[in-house]
Scaffold this active site. Sequence first.
Site, PDB file in Angstrom:
ATOM      1  N   ASP A   1      19.138   3.315  38.888  1.00 31.80           N
ATOM      2  CA  ASP A   1      19.742   3.041  37.596  1.00 31.80           C
ATOM      3  C   ASP A   1      20.066   1.540  37.585  1.00 31.80           C
ATOM      4  O   ASP A   1      20.115   0.892  38.640  1.00 31.80           O
ATOM      5  CB  ASP A   1      20.985   3.906  37.361  1.00 31.80           C
ATOM      6  CG  ASP A   1      21.370   3.927  35.883  1.00 31.80           C
ATOM      7  OD1 ASP A   1      20.818   3.119  35.103  1.00 31.80           O
ATOM      8  OD2 ASP A   1      22.228   4.748  35.494  1.00 31.80           O
TER       9      ASP A   1
HETATM   10  C1  BGC Z   1      22.071   3.783  32.119  1.00 25.68           C
HETATM   11  C2  BGC Z   1      20.696   4.388  32.151  1.00 25.68           C
HETATM   12  C3  BGC Z   1      19.750   3.536  31.347  1.00 25.68           C
HETATM   13  C4  BGC Z   1      19.767   2.122  31.883  1.00 25.68           C
HETATM   14  C5  BGC Z   1      18.825   1.190  31.156  1.00 25.68           C
HETATM   15  C6  BGC Z   1      22.071   2.307  32.456  1.00 25.68           C
HETATM   16  O1  BGC Z   1      23.303   1.722  32.149  1.00 25.68           O
HETATM   17  O2  BGC Z   1      22.919   4.485  32.996  1.00 25.68           O
HETATM   18  O3  BGC Z   1      20.730   5.702  31.654  1.00 25.68           O
HETATM   19  O4  BGC Z   1      18.460   4.080  31.375  1.00 25.68           O
HETATM   20  O5  BGC Z   1      21.082   1.618  31.759  1.00 25.68           O
HETATM   21  O6  BGC Z   1      19.277   0.903  29.897  1.00 25.68           O
END
Ligand code: BGC
Length: 748
Positions: free
Chosen positions: A264
């Site tokens: 993530d």
């Molecule tokens: C989130 C993810 C997301 C990623 C990219 C993160 O803050 O937890 O779910 O895909 O950002 O935007």
Amino acid sequence: MHGNSLPQLGKNPIKEVIAELAVDEKVCLVTGLGMEMPGLPPSFQAPVVGTSESARVPGAAGSTYAVPRLGIPSMVLADGPAGVRISPQRKNDSNSSYYCTAFPIATLLASSWDIKLVEQVGRAMGLEAKEYGVDILLAPALNIHRIPLGGRNFEYYSEDPLVSGKMAAAMVKGVQSQGVGASVKHYVANNHEWNRNTINVVADQRAMREIYLRGFEIAVKEGKPWTVMSSYNKLNGTYTSERNDLLSEILRDQWGFAGFVMTDWFGGRNAVAQLVAGNDLLMPGTARQQEILLEALKDEKLDESVLDKVIENILGTLQKCPVFSGYQYSDNPDLKGNAHIARTAAAEGMVLLQNHHGALPLAGKIRLGVFGNSSYEMVTGGTGSGDVNKAYSVSLLQGLDEAGFSIHGELEKSYPGYISAETAKLPPRQPFTVPARIPERSLPDDEINQIALDTDVALITLGRNSGEFADREIAGDFDLSQAERQLLVSVADAYHRAGKKVVVILNIGGVVETASWRDHVDAILLAWQPGQESGYAIVDVLSGNVNPSGKLATTFAISVDDYPSALNFPGVVLEEAEPNDFTAVLAAKAAEVVYEDSIWVGYRAFNTRKVETAFPFGHGLSYTRFSYGDLRLSSGEFIDELTASVTVTNTGKVAGREVVQLYISAPPGTLVKPASELRAFGKTRLLRPQESQTLSFVITTVDLASFDPVDTMWIADVGEYTIEIGASSIDIRKTEHFQKTEESRIPV
Ligand code: BGC
């Protein structure tokens, strides 16, 4: 071997391509091209090399490094669960827009219990992703609704792993049918937002296998996602993105995952440990990570063969992406067609929680008093990466108006002024955060009385929003605020005195308290956050154009304290622990949460412990009635599998669809078991009055089993099993039994 020409990805074996890569290129391939985010410290800024490609799809969450001489292009990755999230406008391009469809939130989709529908939504999202030049859609998200306060629950499906897994698998299939990848996230046990980048989740093996991993297992085995996103949190002391057991043993060896795993965004701490554990791609990628990896290679703390292996995974998937085949995307997806899909899906997933005295559907073109701020400004979806930049959204008023309802004009005119005056008092909203909610109006009693006399039915919409970085509060969020309660009671009293009905529309992303006020009102429609077509879809259901067929995939408890997880939510701050780099950026503290509730999540707890709920798991009403015929089992003894069939008949006066739930209750054994567990479900087609449909469910051994943490196996005990067919988890319509004479032990 190739003369003077270099090996090319797709034409030559991947290993030969990798052999041509310089070490710094390898490091660039395993770290994304970075992300611009205001406030990030220098070490989090975009990597030194290769930033030129990052702008191919502005607003996409990330992209990967390209090595053109070896035929390796850059992949674009974009969120998210309710639709593609990219910038709607681009610099130096004022003539075009790049809006995407805001589909209903995942919790609504799950409440449809309609796998084909979810697959269709997935296809629509996949097509939009592809036509905007996106290679991987960062969805579906399927973390378990462990507690309703989870700030991102709206992005997730259910408290139950079977529903979560089946929905996610359908979404993956839909998205990937368009030739773009899905990313199943957040793997795993990322169930709330509080200190999400540092929190250590302490969970037992059985809870992990039966509740938290199970949905991912189904999604991976059935959906075959191209990618998986590891989660931010630690699990039992180690970041999930650094756990070899999760990323390699369970995901790849046991479940057969063949794609690549990404972190993530800015997740975890130790780049070397992440790659070694099988976390192939570090997203969004930072300069600091690149330095660390280069140093580790130099100091022989990281073997280059680890890079080769993860690059093989990344390139293997990259070859399936649109960018690899040179797909010429149009930047012009079928937004009109997808709006139609969004509207249909939204109406299918709404849940009629209560409908006293046939308050709904609304009869004819009646006069309505429309109350509640959210009637005028709907919450179409949650905030953060689960948000979508949509071209428009349809308000409830627009929906009502176009359907020919007449609306109390004075009331309607007075709301926008109130809303803008109250909104102006709020501090400016920071990007990515949840907007503050303005209070509901306090209308004088005589005014409400007059409106009640002038109209036929009251509609009151209550709204909630939430999103990344914060969990929900109990006061004024799970529970109604004083002003909401006041509005509801005054309107209900006035309308009831005038002999008229009151309908509440819940425009929410997660569970709210309903038990204390539901008796004041006649009907409650749980509209969830229905996406850009909100107003149309809600009116489709209110008017009876669509007969509601959604059912709860998450329990509406009486109080937050009734959820066993409330005992240790959100967790404790660990003063002594070493903080993550994010402490500086997000003021996150090292923290820990013990999942003392183990497998007792949602209905498993409520039904076993006989705790009364406001609305149980699986509940949802219809404008028609269904009867259930005999439950027939293919055999009274379970050998390897068994088929259960039941015929459902529409015995009411209008066409409708019924969600049929199959629960199994297992005999006592060494392990304590829930009273019953959902093991299969299905949904009828639209049945006309008197029409029937037989639904069949195949039960396999794993559906009888519980996970034994001592033997690390699924065990199905000998004894008598009960199959229950329910219209909800407690509204059981038919019951049958079968025997199992030999114990089954299923290795992981
Ligand atoms: C989130 C993810 C997301 C990623 C990219 C993160 O803050 O937890 O779910 O895909 O950002 O935007």
